[in-house]
Design a protein around this motif. Structure first.
Motif, PDB file in Angstrom:
ATOM      1  N   VAL A 180       0.833  -1.207   0.000  1.00 48.30           N
ATOM      2  CA  VAL A 180       0.000   0.000   0.000  1.00 48.30           C
ATOM      3  C   VAL A 180       0.869   1.258   0.000  1.00 48.30           C
ATOM      4  CG1 VAL A 180      -1.628   1.339   1.398  1.00 48.30           C
ATOM      5  CG2 VAL A 180      -2.014  -1.110   1.043  1.00 48.30           C
ATOM      6  N   GLY A 181       1.904   1.244   0.817  1.00 49.50           N
ATOM      7  CA  GLY A 181       2.749   2.425   0.982  1.00 49.50           C
ATOM      8  C   GLY A 181       3.381   2.899  -0.310  1.00 49.50           C
ATOM      9  N   GLU A 182       3.834   1.954  -1.143  1.00 50.11           N
ATOM     10  CA  GLU A 182       4.528   2.354  -2.375  1.00 50.11           C
ATOM     11  C   GLU A 182       3.582   3.052  -3.347  1.00 50.11           C
ATOM     12  OE1 GLU A 182       4.866  -1.666  -5.055  1.00 50.11           O
ATOM     13  OE2 GLU A 182       5.743  -1.785  -3.050  1.00 50.11           O
ATOM     14  N   VAL A 183       2.314   2.681  -3.321  1.00 53.08           N
ATOM     15  CA  VAL A 183       1.322   3.334  -4.192  1.00 53.08           C
ATOM     16  C   VAL A 183       0.939   4.700  -3.614  1.00 53.08           C
ATOM     17  CG1 VAL A 183      -1.028   3.172  -5.110  1.00 53.08           C
ATOM     18  CG2 VAL A 183       0.460   1.157  -5.116  1.00 53.08           C
ATOM     19  N   LEU A 184       0.737   4.753  -2.300  1.00 48.99           N
ATOM     20  CA  LEU A 184       0.396   6.038  -1.674  1.00 48.99           C
ATOM     21  C   LEU A 184       1.523   7.049  -1.846  1.00 48.99           C
ATOM     22  CD1 LEU A 184      -1.396   4.939   1.636  1.00 48.99           C
ATOM     23  CD2 LEU A 184      -2.440   5.684  -0.508  1.00 48.99           C
ATOM     24  N   ASP A 185       2.778   6.578  -1.844  1.00 44.57           N
ATOM     25  CA  ASP A 185       3.906   7.494  -2.035  1.00 44.57           C
ATOM     26  C   ASP A 185       3.842   8.176  -3.399  1.00 44.57           C
ATOM     27  OD1 ASP A 185       4.938   7.048   0.453  1.00 44.57           O
ATOM     28  OD2 ASP A 185       6.449   5.590  -0.186  1.00 44.57           O
ATOM     29  N   VAL A 186       3.482   7.412  -4.421  1.00 43.12           N
ATOM     30  CA  VAL A 186       3.349   7.991  -5.773  1.00 43.12           C
ATOM     31  C   VAL A 186       2.234   9.040  -5.780  1.00 43.12           C
ATOM     32  CG1 VAL A 186       2.733   7.500  -8.188  1.00 43.12           C
ATOM     33  CG2 VAL A 186       4.231   5.929  -6.937  1.00 43.12           C
ATOM     34  N   MET A 187       1.129   8.733  -5.100  1.00 43.19           N
ATOM     35  CA  MET A 187       0.000   9.666  -5.063  1.00 43.19           C
ATOM     36  C   MET A 187       0.362  10.935  -4.286  1.00 43.19           C
ATOM     37  SD  MET A 187      -2.983   6.812  -4.514  1.00 43.19           S
ATOM     38  CE  MET A 187      -4.322   7.978  -4.320  1.00 43.19           C
ATOM     39  N   LYS A 188       1.120  10.774  -3.203  1.00 42.45           N
ATOM     40  CA  LYS A 188       1.565  11.944  -2.429  1.00 42.45           C
ATOM     41  C   LYS A 188       2.454  12.850  -3.281  1.00 42.45           C
ATOM     42  CE  LYS A 188       1.453   9.529   1.996  1.00 42.45           C
ATOM     43  NZ  LYS A 188       2.254   8.826   3.020  1.00 42.45           N
ATOM     44  N   GLU A 189       3.326  12.216  -4.074  1.00 41.91           N
ATOM     45  CA  GLU A 189       4.214  12.974  -4.957  1.00 41.91           C
ATOM     46  C   GLU A 189       3.403  13.776  -5.977  1.00 41.91           C
ATOM     47  OE1 GLU A 189       7.743  14.402  -6.511  1.00 41.91           O
ATOM     48  OE2 GLU A 189       7.465  13.251  -4.660  1.00 41.91           O
ATOM     49  N   LEU A 190       2.377  13.146  -6.538  1.00 41.53           N
ATOM     50  CA  LEU A 190       1.487  13.836  -7.488  1.00 41.53           C
ATOM     51  C   LEU A 190       0.816  15.040  -6.821  1.00 41.53           C
ATOM     52  CD1 LEU A 190      -0.451  11.013  -9.376  1.00 41.53           C
ATOM     53  CD2 LEU A 190       1.282  12.551 -10.306  1.00 41.53           C
ATOM     54  N   ALA A 191       0.365  14.831  -5.599  1.00 40.81           N
ATOM     55  CA  ALA A 191      -0.306  15.914  -4.860  1.00 40.81           C
ATOM     56  C   ALA A 191       0.653  17.084  -4.650  1.00 40.81           C
ATOM     57  CB  ALA A 191      -0.825  15.394  -3.518  1.00 40.81           C
ATOM     58  N   ARG A 192       1.894  16.764  -4.301  1.00 42.31           N
ATOM     59  CA  ARG A 192       2.888  17.824  -4.074  1.00 42.31           C
ATOM     60  C   ARG A 192       3.145  18.631  -5.342  1.00 42.31           C
ATOM     61  NH1 ARG A 192       5.288  14.110  -0.345  1.00 42.31           N
ATOM     62  NH2 ARG A 192       6.533  13.124  -1.963  1.00 42.31           N
ATOM     63  N   GLU A 193       3.005  17.962  -6.487  1.00 44.71           N
ATOM     64  CA  GLU A 193       3.256  18.639  -7.765  1.00 44.71           C
ATOM     65  C   GLU A 193       2.044  19.429  -8.261  1.00 44.71           C
ATOM     66  OE1 GLU A 193       4.522  15.566 -10.361  1.00 44.71           O
ATOM     67  OE2 GLU A 193       6.445  15.296  -9.340  1.00 44.71           O
ATOM     68  N   GLY A 194       0.933  19.374  -7.495  1.00 44.39           N
ATOM     69  CA  GLY A 194      -0.218  20.203  -7.847  1.00 44.39           C
ATOM     70  C   GLY A 194      -1.250  19.541  -8.741  1.00 44.39           C
ATOM     71  N   MET A 195      -1.171  18.204  -8.890  1.00 48.12           N
ATOM     72  CA  MET A 195      -2.174  17.499  -9.693  1.00 48.12           C
ATOM     73  C   MET A 195      -3.533  17.551  -8.994  1.00 48.12           C
ATOM     74  SD  MET A 195      -3.274  15.660 -12.232  1.00 48.12           S
ATOM     75  CE  MET A 195      -1.851  15.107 -13.176  1.00 48.12           C
ATOM     76  N   THR A 196      -4.572  17.898  -9.739  1.00 47.25           N
ATOM     77  CA  THR A 196      -5.936  17.825  -9.204  1.00 47.25           C
ATOM     78  C   THR A 196      -6.303  16.354  -9.043  1.00 47.25           C
ATOM     79  OG1 THR A 196      -6.439  19.797 -10.507  1.00 47.25           O
ATOM     80  CG2 THR A 196      -8.304  18.618  -9.548  1.00 47.25           C
ATOM     81  N   MET A 197      -6.761  15.972  -7.861  1.00 41.81           N
ATOM     82  CA  MET A 197      -7.035  14.563  -7.593  1.00 41.81           C
ATOM     83  C   MET A 197      -8.343  14.414  -6.815  1.00 41.81           C
ATOM     84  SD  MET A 197      -3.111  13.651  -6.465  1.00 41.81           S
ATOM     85  CE  MET A 197      -3.418  12.086  -5.720  1.00 41.81           C
ATOM     86  N   VAL A 198      -9.131  13.419  -7.195  1.00 38.62           N
ATOM     87  CA  VAL A 198     -10.291  13.016  -6.399  1.00 38.62           C
ATOM     88  C   VAL A 198     -10.050  11.552  -6.046  1.00 38.62           C
ATOM     89  CG1 VAL A 198     -12.803  12.874  -6.245  1.00 38.62           C
ATOM     90  CG2 VAL A 198     -11.748  14.562  -7.768  1.00 38.62           C
ATOM     91  N   VAL A 199      -9.984  11.267  -4.745  1.00 40.20           N
ATOM     92  CA  VAL A 199      -9.555   9.945  -4.280  1.00 40.20           C
ATOM     93  C   VAL A 199     -10.616   9.342  -3.364  1.00 40.20           C
ATOM     94  CG1 VAL A 199      -7.718   8.646  -3.123  1.00 40.20           C
ATOM     95  CG2 VAL A 199      -7.161  10.810  -4.304  1.00 40.20           C
ATOM     96  N   VAL A 200     -11.195   8.225  -3.801  1.00 40.33           N
ATOM     97  CA  VAL A 200     -12.064   7.440  -2.920  1.00 40.33           C
ATOM     98  C   VAL A 200     -11.166   6.429  -2.219  1.00 40.33           C
ATOM     99  CG1 VAL A 200     -13.894   5.698  -2.858  1.00 40.33           C
ATOM    100  CG2 VAL A 200     -14.139   7.702  -4.333  1.00 40.33           C
ATOM    101  N   THR A 201     -11.142   6.445  -0.896  1.00 37.13           N
ATOM    102  CA  THR A 201     -10.196   5.570  -0.187  1.00 37.13           C
ATOM    103  C   THR A 201     -10.678   5.228   1.212  1.00 37.13           C
ATOM    104  OG1 THR A 201      -7.869   5.307   0.440  1.00 37.13           O
ATOM    105  CG2 THR A 201      -8.811   7.493   0.745  1.00 37.13           C
ATOM    106  N   HIS A 202     -10.143   4.106   1.711  1.00 35.46           N
ATOM    107  CA  HIS A 202     -10.334   3.735   3.120  1.00 35.46           C
ATOM    108  C   HIS A 202      -9.102   4.098   3.936  1.00 35.46           C
ATOM    109  CE1 HIS A 202     -14.089   1.633   2.400  1.00 35.46           C
ATOM    110  NE2 HIS A 202     -13.534   0.975   1.409  1.00 35.46           N
ATOM    111  N   GLU A 203      -8.089   4.670   3.287  1.00 30.66           N
ATOM    112  CA  GLU A 203      -6.830   5.005   3.965  1.00 30.66           C
ATOM    113  C   GLU A 203      -6.986   6.358   4.669  1.00 30.66           C
ATOM    114  OE1 GLU A 203      -4.179   3.079   4.138  1.00 30.66           O
ATOM    115  OE2 GLU A 203      -4.899   1.521   2.776  1.00 30.66           O
TER     116      GLU A 203
END
Length: 248
Positions: A180-203
């Protein structure tokens, strides 16, 4: 708060009629601003995934309006495929073509839809693979990858289309816990770069750490929204209080 509204959802309804009528969405109003990370939480069956899939009309709403970049994409006259190209979608299950290599999976859409040359598409794909630590798997097939690697490929495959917004439908729920962590890390990186994101999650940790805004859904309704701090530390709605008591 980012000012420009990228997606405006107005009175979204989705009803499934069969033996029993199910109101999956019961009049949802929401805004997604450019550059914002919006995290959608709630119990199973609350309408979260249906809401997400209505944003790019993978589910067609029964009624209501989805306005994307100023265009009502629920209007039958609109070329939805043109707008979908600007909306990356990452699913719970990776939806990679099993008979194609990682690189071919990533370059197929940019070559066919964006009319990129094979060289340009491959160069962009390799840059993205490197970014998520998978450049050495470019010529592997999906069956040769772990779940976490497949999901990272699925994310960068969407990025190959240079989307305006990324939609994530429970992207970690099918993964083994250690992946899970390796995928969330990629998503965190995207967020830091300013990507607009809508995330449905249990995390919930991800929602708290990365979300600009959290939407809480239950029974097909948007019951509460606010900053992670407000939602997790000062929940107002009894359903939200009950939900957090069970998951935190």
């Amino acid at each position: 708060m980012k000012d420009e509204v990228l997606i405006q959802v107005t009175d979204l309804m989705k009803t499934y009629t069969g033996k029993n009528t199910v109101h999956a969405l019961a009049g949802v109003d929401a805004q997604i601003h450019r550059g914002e990370v919006v995290v959608v939480i709630g119990p199973s069956g609350s309408g979260k995934s249906t809401f997400l899939r209505c944003l790019n009309l993978l589910e067609f709403p029964t009624s209501g309006v989805v306005n994307f970049e100023g265009t009502d994409i629920t209007d039958p006259a609109v070329d939805i495929n043109k707008h979908r190209q600007k909306m990356g979608m990452v699913f719970q299950h990776f939806n990679l073509f099993p008979h194609m290599t990682v690189l071919d999976n990533m370059t197929l859409a940019p070559i066919k839809l964006l009319k990129k040359s094979k060289e340009d598409a491959e160069e962009r794909a390799m840059t993205l693979l490197e970014r998520v630590g998978l450049s050495d798997r470019a010529h592997s097939y999906p069956s040769q990858l772990s779940g976490g690697q497949k999901q990272r490929v699925a994310i960068v495959r969407s990025l190959c289309m240079d989307p305006e917004v990324m939609l994530f439908d429970e992207p970690t729920s099918a993964l083994d816990p250690e992946m899970v962590g390796e995928v969330l890390d990629v998503m965190k990186e995207l967020a830091r770069e300013g990507m607009t994101m809508v995330v449905v999650t249990h995390e919930m940790g991800f929602a708290r750490e990365v979300g600009d805004r959290v939407l809480f859904m239950a029974d097909g309704k948007l019951l509460e929204e606010g900053s992670p701090e407000a939602i997790f530390n000062h929940p107002q709605h009894p359903r939200l209080q009950d939900f957090l008591a069970k998951v935190l």
